[in-house]
Motif scaffolding. Structure first.
Motif, short mmCIF file in Angstrom:
data_model
loop_
_atom_site.label_atom_id
_atom_site.label_comp_id
_atom_site.label_asym_id
_atom_site.label_seq_id
_atom_site.Cartn_x
_atom_site.Cartn_y
_atom_site.Cartn_z
N ARG A 1 0.82 -1.21 0.00
CA ARG A 1 0.00 0.00 0.00
C ARG A 1 0.86 1.27 0.00
NH1 ARG A 1 -5.29 -1.46 3.73
NH2 ARG A 1 -5.35 -3.67 3.22
N VAL A 2 2.14 1.10 -0.33
CA VAL A 2 3.06 2.24 -0.35
C VAL A 2 3.80 2.25 -1.68
CG1 VAL A 2 5.05 3.34 0.75
CG2 VAL A 2 3.38 2.13 2.15
N SER A 3 3.89 3.41 -2.29
CA SER A 3 4.71 3.59 -3.48
C SER A 3 5.74 4.68 -3.19
CB SER A 3 3.85 3.99 -4.68
OG SER A 3 3.29 5.28 -4.50
N THR A 4 6.80 4.71 -3.97
CA THR A 4 7.83 5.71 -3.77
C THR A 4 7.29 7.12 -3.94
OG1 THR A 4 9.46 4.14 -4.61
CG2 THR A 4 10.13 6.42 -4.49
N SER A 5 6.42 7.30 -4.95
CA SER A 5 5.88 8.64 -5.20
C SER A 5 5.01 9.11 -4.04
CB SER A 5 5.08 8.64 -6.50
OG SER A 5 4.07 7.66 -6.46
N SER A 6 4.19 8.21 -3.47
CA SER A 6 3.33 8.61 -2.34
C SER A 6 4.17 8.89 -1.10
CB SER A 6 2.29 7.54 -2.04
OG SER A 6 2.91 6.34 -1.58
N LEU A 7 5.25 8.12 -0.92
CA LEU A 7 6.14 8.34 0.22
C LEU A 7 6.83 9.70 0.12
CD1 LEU A 7 7.61 7.29 2.77
CD2 LEU A 7 9.28 6.25 1.25
N ASN A 8 7.36 10.01 -1.06
CA ASN A 8 8.03 11.30 -1.24
C ASN A 8 7.05 12.46 -1.14
OD1 ASN A 8 10.68 10.37 -1.53
ND2 ASN A 8 10.45 10.01 -3.72
N LYS A 9 5.81 12.24 -1.58
CA LYS A 9 4.79 13.29 -1.45
C LYS A 9 4.52 13.57 0.03
CE LYS A 9 0.04 14.40 -2.79
NZ LYS A 9 -1.19 13.92 -3.46
N HIS A 10 4.48 12.52 0.83
CA HIS A 10 4.27 12.69 2.27
C HIS A 10 5.45 13.42 2.91
CE1 HIS A 10 3.16 11.80 6.41
NE2 HIS A 10 4.34 11.25 6.59
N LEU A 11 6.67 13.06 2.51
CA LEU A 11 7.85 13.73 3.07
C LEU A 11 7.87 15.20 2.71
CD1 LEU A 11 10.62 11.02 2.40
CD2 LEU A 11 9.65 11.69 4.62
N ALA A 12 7.40 15.54 1.51
CA ALA A 12 7.39 16.94 1.08
C ALA A 12 6.43 17.78 1.91
CB ALA A 12 7.01 17.02 -0.40
N SER A 13 5.50 17.15 2.62
CA SER A 13 4.60 17.92 3.48
C SER A 13 5.32 18.45 4.72
CB SER A 13 3.41 17.04 3.91
OG SER A 13 3.81 16.01 4.79
N TYR A 14 6.45 17.87 5.06
CA TYR A 14 7.25 18.36 6.18
C TYR A 14 8.19 19.48 5.76
CZ TYR A 14 5.91 14.25 8.94
OH TYR A 14 5.20 13.31 9.63
N MET A 15 8.75 19.33 4.56
CA MET A 15 9.76 20.27 4.11
C MET A 15 9.78 20.28 2.59
SD MET A 15 13.83 20.04 5.00
CE MET A 15 14.48 19.37 3.48
N LYS A 16 9.80 21.44 1.99
CA LYS A 16 9.78 21.55 0.54
C LYS A 16 11.00 20.85 -0.06
CE LYS A 16 9.42 24.90 -3.22
NZ LYS A 16 9.37 26.34 -3.59
N GLY A 17 10.74 19.97 -1.03
CA GLY A 17 11.83 19.27 -1.70
C GLY A 17 12.37 18.07 -0.97
N LEU A 18 11.76 17.69 0.16
CA LEU A 18 12.27 16.55 0.92
C LEU A 18 11.86 15.24 0.25
CD1 LEU A 18 13.68 15.41 3.42
CD2 LEU A 18 11.51 15.56 4.65
N THR A 19 12.85 14.38 0.02
CA THR A 19 12.62 13.05 -0.53
C THR A 19 13.42 12.05 0.28
OG1 THR A 19 14.48 13.15 -2.06
CG2 THR A 19 12.36 14.01 -2.86
#
Length: 847
Positions: A574-592
């Protein structure tokens, strides 16, 4: 969470990994709250998130005995997994189905080619947006951990002349000591300029040509346009194929075969590798023969020979011809080699530089890689496949509007000529083996590359202000009732604590390599009560095998995720790389996920240096501490390598050199004994050198004799070459004969001295000078032993990759200034050119 002592679990013999088609990754069903930015936590001194693992600190620690405190942290034994870069929306381009126009954003780059191209991180496209100096968009880099160390891993032998500061502080009127200059750690004083040295003028001219982009207020302009004017001469194509002599032919079933040029060229690619491990690989041989048969079908042998069985092919005559050509090239005189190099440089000169915004900038990989056989890395399924010759019709050129279109250095027309100033590549094409895009970029030391590097490390430093909050949130989500959130939290735990790459979708015809998000159930084994065993193929098909202790909740989660699933099912379904990076970007702009890897590598490195560097140690002891810290990062990021084939040979040479130093010391001691027997009672001279018995001494002197005779002959030949160039008569052979006789006499004398405990130097020296020479030899022997320990400790770890890609170079620059270590002993000329912006950092700078 502080790094703990760790150790890589020694992996057992690797079993074949099945190439199973994975199920389609389901979309993330997490709540919309993920898209809401969270308040950042205040900046704190944070640590790497690596978890405790069973034991490998001892494997990489050198015993210099002078560390301030024992190293309490080290990286995990993480093995390389899937692609490091954030995943672009949508699936990757399938092999052979590239879009008509090359993408302007990030495209996954192939690092797995062999041949004449540059397969380094410099072949990545630069991110499109770059707002301001600190908050610019991060350029994604990938590993380039070749098994053989690159030039970037070799320190310079000699430090370049230091640049004279533009302004010097005035000496204080009261005569007190001048304040310390934070940039170089030296006292500021007036009139302390060093006298001019040879080559100083050239160095200053080079410095004047450097575009100091990091001193500009807004080096990125509006954040989208990368340049205003761009002019270059395109790319350099390799020369056309030169046919073999008529008598050199491969054999089939014992008979010579008359091959057309097109077929002969491909056969030559394999013949050149006949004595390598590639020719012993079944996959390599199968792929080569399959592709060669296609060429044979189109260009069959002129004598109508039917080539159907690989085992009946004999490429030995071609191999022997290539070896003979190599020997001829090696036997060329110095003048001939210089002439050949000058001719080659003349041909390549128009392609080495471009004009960017009116500035002359160096181009990086301007050579188009020649055709050949794809070698890949690890257990790549396409190794041995034929790489086609790239032609102008395959290449898209990017230049400024209104400038002349470059002409190819071979017949043909460019595929397309575009004028896109939002990208930084000069040319692009798609290679045929994996369908990956190749790019020509500016060199590593260019302004655009430097800005991209600085953005990357500044983004990792920015993560310090958010990492505590992120860890707090994903720890809480380990118990989340929503399965998608729980899986995402567990994946983030692995990415942070084990420095795993995020992973990406793979095509059926690609290597079965995985990352965190693409792990399958078969890749993780549960060991009660709280241990996990990871076993999968990571990036470049390098095996990742690690047994690690995890939090109890993580263990329970993995057990839950694996329940009711088959071995080839996705662990994080239930996890993809794109969804994970999208979630990380909610903490900090450009975070992957990639930023976590860079952050954990740099913060770990900083902590290891702070704890492990001996304050009063020698330069070599400090270098050993630096390399130890680098090894910890390499283990954390899994930058492993196979033990180099030449390692034992290299260590043997080092042991011979150490024995030579001990031999010199022995001869000096015996000289003192011959002058005055009282020296035998002095402690520093009384003890014999270890490992030097009569047989060792005789063997060493025999080796010295051979080398000396070779040196005399080489000097004689070189002198004759110079005389011939000046139009003078060569030296008579009697000169060489006399020199040889002198050498023979010297070694007869040494043979008589064996076992006597006394010696006479060739040239007389005062006892004070001999004592001083022995003292210097003692220091050299101590330093050389440390170098040998360091070489042995790092034989299975690739230090170059982390130094180039993951360690903020400002850490190294500040450490060198603080501890008085010349940066040239760590950074090669290439890296000094790549990171000029980092060299001017204050000595108290911290990551």
């Amino acid at each position: 969470m502080p790094l703990s002592q760790v150790s890589r679990v020694k992996s057992e013999p690797m079993t074949p990994v099945r190439a199973i088609k994975r199920k389609k990754i389901q979309s993330d069903t997490s709540s919309s709250d993920e898209e809401t930015p969270l308040a950042s936590s205040p900046a704190k001194r944070t640590a790497s998130g690596a978890v405790r693992m069973n034991g490998a600190l001892e494997a990489t620690t050198t015993s210099n005995g002078k560390r301030k405190a024992p190293i309490k942290r080290s990286g995990s034994g993480d093995k390389d997994s899937e692609d490091d870069a954030p995943i672009a929306k949508g699936k990757r381009v399938a092999n052979g189905k590239a879009p008509r126009k090359p993408p302007k954003k990030k495209v996954k780059e192939d690092n797995d080619y062999s041949g004449g191209g540059e397969g380094s991180d410099d072949d990545k496209p630069i991110a499109r947006k770059a707002p301001s100096r600190v908050k610019r968009k991060l350029k994604e880099e990938s590993d380039a951990d070749d098994e053989t160390p690159s030039d970037d891993d070799k320190p310079l032998k000699r430090a370049p002349a230091k640049k004279t500061p533009a302004k010097r502080a005035k000496k204080e009127k009261n005569g007190s000591e001048a304040p310390l200059d934070k940039k170089n750690g030296k006292a500021k004083s007036e009139g302390s300029e060093e006298p001019a040295k040879k080559g100083r003028k050239k160095k200053e001219e080079e410095d004047a040509d450097v575009f100091r982009w990091w001193e500009q207020q807004d080096p990125d302009g509006d954040g989208t346009q990368k340049w205003q004017t761009l002019e270059h001469n395109g790319v350099y194509f390799p020369p056309p194929y030169e046919p073999l002599p008529r008598h050199v032919k491969m054999k089939y079933n014992g008979k010579p075969v008359d091959l057309p040029l097109e077929t002969e060229e491909v056969a030559g690619f394999y013949a050149a590798l006949l004595e390598t491990d590639h020719a012993k690989d079944k996959t390599f041989n199968k792929n080569f023969f399959d592709d060669w048969k296609k060429v044979l079908k189109k260009y069959p042998p002129r004598d109508s020979t039917k080539i159907t069985e690989f085992n009946l092919c004999d490429f030995r005559p071609m191999y022997e011809h290539f070896e003979a050509e190599k020997a001829k090239k090696k036997a060329m005189t110095t003048a001939e080699k210089k002439e050949a190099k000058a001719a080659k440089d003349t041909l390549e000169a128009p392609f080495t530089h471009c004009v960017l915004d009116g500035r002359k900038e160096k181009v990086g990989n301007f050579r188009v890689e020649p055709p050949g056989l794809f070698r890949g890395r690890g257990d790549h399924p396409k190794k041995g496949s034929l790489k086609y010759r790239v032609r102008p019709e395959d290449i898209t050129i990017n230049i400024g509007e209104g400038v002349p279109t470059p002409k190819p250095n071979m017949p043909g027309k460019w595929k397309e000529v575009i004028h896109d100033n939002t990208v930084t590549w000069l040319a692009t094409w798609t290679e045929n083996v994996n369908g990956n895009h190749k790019y020509v970029f500016l060199a590593a030391g260019s302004s655009l590359k430097g800005q991209s590097d600085m953005q990357k490390f500044e983004k990792a430093r920015e993560l310090k202000s958010h990492v505590d909050r992120i860890r707090q949130d994903y720890t809480a989500d380990l118990k989340n009732k929503l399965m998608a959130d729980r899986q995402r939290a567990t994946a983030m735990y692995f990415i942070d604590r084990l420095a795993l790459r995020a992973g990406n979708e793979k095509g059926e015809d690609e290597a079965d390599t995985v990352g965190c998000c693409s792990l399958r159930c078969e890749h993780v084994t549960l060991l009660p009560p709280n241990q996990l065993v990871f076993d999968f193929l990571g990036k470049d098909s390098i095996r990742y095998y690690n047994q690690v202790t995890v939090d109890d909740q993580v263990y329970k989660n993995i057990k839950l995720f694996k329940s009711s699933k088959e071995d080839d099912d996705d662990l994080f379904d239930r996890v993809s790389t794109s969804s994970l990076n999208k979630h990380l970007a909610s903490y900090m702009k450009g975070l992957t996920a990639k930023v976590f890897r860079t952050y954990n590598a740099s913060i770990t490195f900083q902590q290891q240096l702070d704890m492990g560097t001996p304050e009063k140690g020698t330069v070599q002891e400090k270098l050993n501490a630096y390399n130890h810290a680098n090894r910890m990062v390499a283990i954390l990021c899994n930058h492993q390598r196979a033990v180099p084939k030449t390692h034992e040979q290299s260590m043997g040479k080092m042991r011979d050199k150490l024995r030579g130093l001990k031999y010199e010391r022995m001869k000096l001691r015996h000289t003192l004994f011959a002058i005055d027997s009282k020296y035998k009672k002095k402690k520093q001279y009384a003890e014999d050198e270890s490992d030097l018995d009569d047989d060792a001494i005789a063997e060493h002197e025999d080796q010295l004799k051979v080398k000396e005779l070779e040196r005399v002959e080489k000097k004689f030949n070189k002198d004759n070459e110079k005389l011939a160039e000046d139009g003078k008569d060569p030296l008579d052979d009697s000169v060489l004969k006399d020199k040889r006789k002198e050498v023979e006499e010297d070694f007869k004398r040494l043979k008589k001295e064996r076992g006597t405990g006394k010696a006479v130097l060739k040239r007389e020296r005062p006892t004070e000078k001999i004592e001083e020479a022995i003292e210097k030899l003692d220091e050299r022997i101590k330093t050389f032993k440390l170098q040998m320990e360091d070489r042995e400790a790092g034989k299975e770890v690739a230090l170059g990759t982390s130094k180039i890609n993951y360690l903020d170079p400002r850490i190294t620059a500040a450490w060198c200034k603080t501890h008085g270590v010349p940066v040239e002993k760590i950074f090669s000329k290439t890296l000094l050119t790549k990171f000029p912006w980092a060299m001017e950092v204050d000595l108290d700078w911290k990551f």
